[in-house]
Design a protein around this motif. Sequence first.
Motif, PDB file in Angstrom:
ATOM      1  N   ALA A  60      57.373   9.375  47.306  1.00  0.00           N
ATOM      2  CA  ALA A  60      58.453   8.833  48.636  1.00  0.00           C
ATOM      3  C   ALA A  60      59.165   9.312  49.597  1.00  0.00           C
ATOM      4  O   ALA A  60      58.983   9.192  50.671  1.00  0.00           O
ATOM      5  CB  ALA A  60      59.708   7.864  47.353  1.00  0.00           C
ATOM      6  N   LEU A  61      59.383  10.652  49.047  1.00  0.00           N
ATOM      7  CA  LEU A  61      60.199  11.392  50.391  1.00  0.00           C
ATOM      8  C   LEU A  61      58.747  11.977  51.119  1.00  0.00           C
ATOM      9  O   LEU A  61      58.633  12.501  52.066  1.00  0.00           O
ATOM     10  CB  LEU A  61      60.701  12.458  49.990  1.00  0.00           C
ATOM     11  N   ARG A 111      61.801   2.521  49.810  1.00  0.00           N
ATOM     12  CA  ARG A 111      61.641   3.513  48.174  1.00  0.00           C
ATOM     13  C   ARG A 111      62.380   4.451  48.256  1.00  0.00           C
ATOM     14  O   ARG A 111      62.786   5.532  47.070  1.00  0.00           O
ATOM     15  CB  ARG A 111      60.166   3.926  48.548  1.00  0.00           C
ATOM     16  N   ALA A 112      62.739   5.135  49.461  1.00  0.00           N
ATOM     17  CA  ALA A 112      63.248   6.965  49.041  1.00  0.00           C
ATOM     18  C   ALA A 112      64.720   6.131  48.276  1.00  0.00           C
ATOM     19  O   ALA A 112      65.304   7.280  48.072  1.00  0.00           O
ATOM     20  CB  ALA A 112      63.356   7.304  50.328  1.00  0.00           C
ATOM     21  N   ALA A 118      65.211  15.319  54.762  1.00  0.00           N
ATOM     22  CA  ALA A 118      63.864  14.902  53.647  1.00  0.00           C
ATOM     23  C   ALA A 118      62.617  16.236  52.964  1.00  0.00           C
ATOM     24  O   ALA A 118      62.611  16.121  52.228  1.00  0.00           O
ATOM     25  CB  ALA A 118      62.931  13.767  53.734  1.00  0.00           C
ATOM     26  N   GLN A 178      60.807  10.021  43.076  1.00  0.00           N
ATOM     27  CA  GLN A 178      61.306  10.888  44.561  1.00  0.00           C
ATOM     28  C   GLN A 178      60.194  11.523  45.184  1.00  0.00           C
ATOM     29  O   GLN A 178      60.066  11.395  46.418  1.00  0.00           O
ATOM     30  CB  GLN A 178      62.478  11.106  43.709  1.00  0.00           C
ATOM     31  N   LEU A 204      58.106   9.226  53.658  1.00  0.00           N
ATOM     32  CA  LEU A 204      58.908   8.937  54.252  1.00  0.00           C
ATOM     33  C   LEU A 204      59.079  10.563  55.160  1.00  0.00           C
ATOM     34  O   LEU A 204      59.071   9.924  56.432  1.00  0.00           O
ATOM     35  CB  LEU A 204      60.687   9.376  53.615  1.00  0.00           C
ATOM     36  N   HIS A 227      63.090  17.319  49.503  1.00  0.00           N
ATOM     37  CA  HIS A 227      61.679  17.061  48.460  1.00  0.00           C
ATOM     38  C   HIS A 227      61.196  18.252  47.606  1.00  0.00           C
ATOM     39  O   HIS A 227      60.501  18.131  46.819  1.00  0.00           O
ATOM     40  CB  HIS A 227      60.370  17.028  49.361  1.00  0.00           C
TER      41      HIS A 227
END
Length: 264
Positions: A84-85, A100-101, A216, A81, A88, A220
């Motif tokens: 992914a973040l 993905r997120a 996000a 995660q 993003l 993150h």
Amino acid sequence: MPCPRGTAVICARCRHFAAAPGTTLCDRCRAAPPAPVGVPAGGGAPEPRPRSPVGLGWAAAVLLGAVVAADLFALAADLVQYDALGDLMKDGAGAEAFRRADNAGRLVSLAAEGRSVTMVACVVVYLCWFHRVRANAEVFDPAAQSMARGWAVAGWFVPVVSLWFPRRITLDIWHAGAPRGTPRPHLLVNVWWTMWLLTLLVGRLAKAAYDDAEDAALVHAATGEMMVRDAVDIVAAVLAILVVVRLTRMQHERTLVAAVPAAR
């Protein structure tokens, strides 16, 4: 050594009547069945006997190992995660980054559920083991127990005192289980308890940050804190395994010694 002539030999079992000639028991004790194990020959309440902690000890160690495995899975999910973040938040992130997120979020939720189930099972078995070794410690050395037996369970849940009661009880158990005259250092207990308190602190801060994250970037950052939480919890669980194994082994050795009748 033969007794002087005219001196009666006291019965070795009841310690009251004279033994029959050529034996160590009186006529009454020779005719009576032997006293049950744990019951004094002269009657009265059964003597306390330690109960083996080996079964519960192994079960607690195995479930602590399962907690380590669940934390490793949670750490891997948090890392996915986190990456992914990070993608993003980059400029020009497309649909693939959002997909993905979302997948990473579901993986983190799955890891959290597995971690919770494993932790509950571990807590139940661990407390059963902890109560068992505390009860045994009272048999080995009742004077060394500074707290009542009920605190072996309640001490983990009562606010404020839970920060030091379990450590104090563990040290009492540790001292009672050590061979007589050879006290063992308890550095392992102190290091484990320090890591346990650190786990509580880091876990509370990380959860608060994750629950309050609204975008996000904040998620993150909170995910990074959750990764630290997972790593600290792994170390604490490994140290807890070492404590369980060491205490179980110490008490098992004392139990074997207690099971051997002392020579008269």
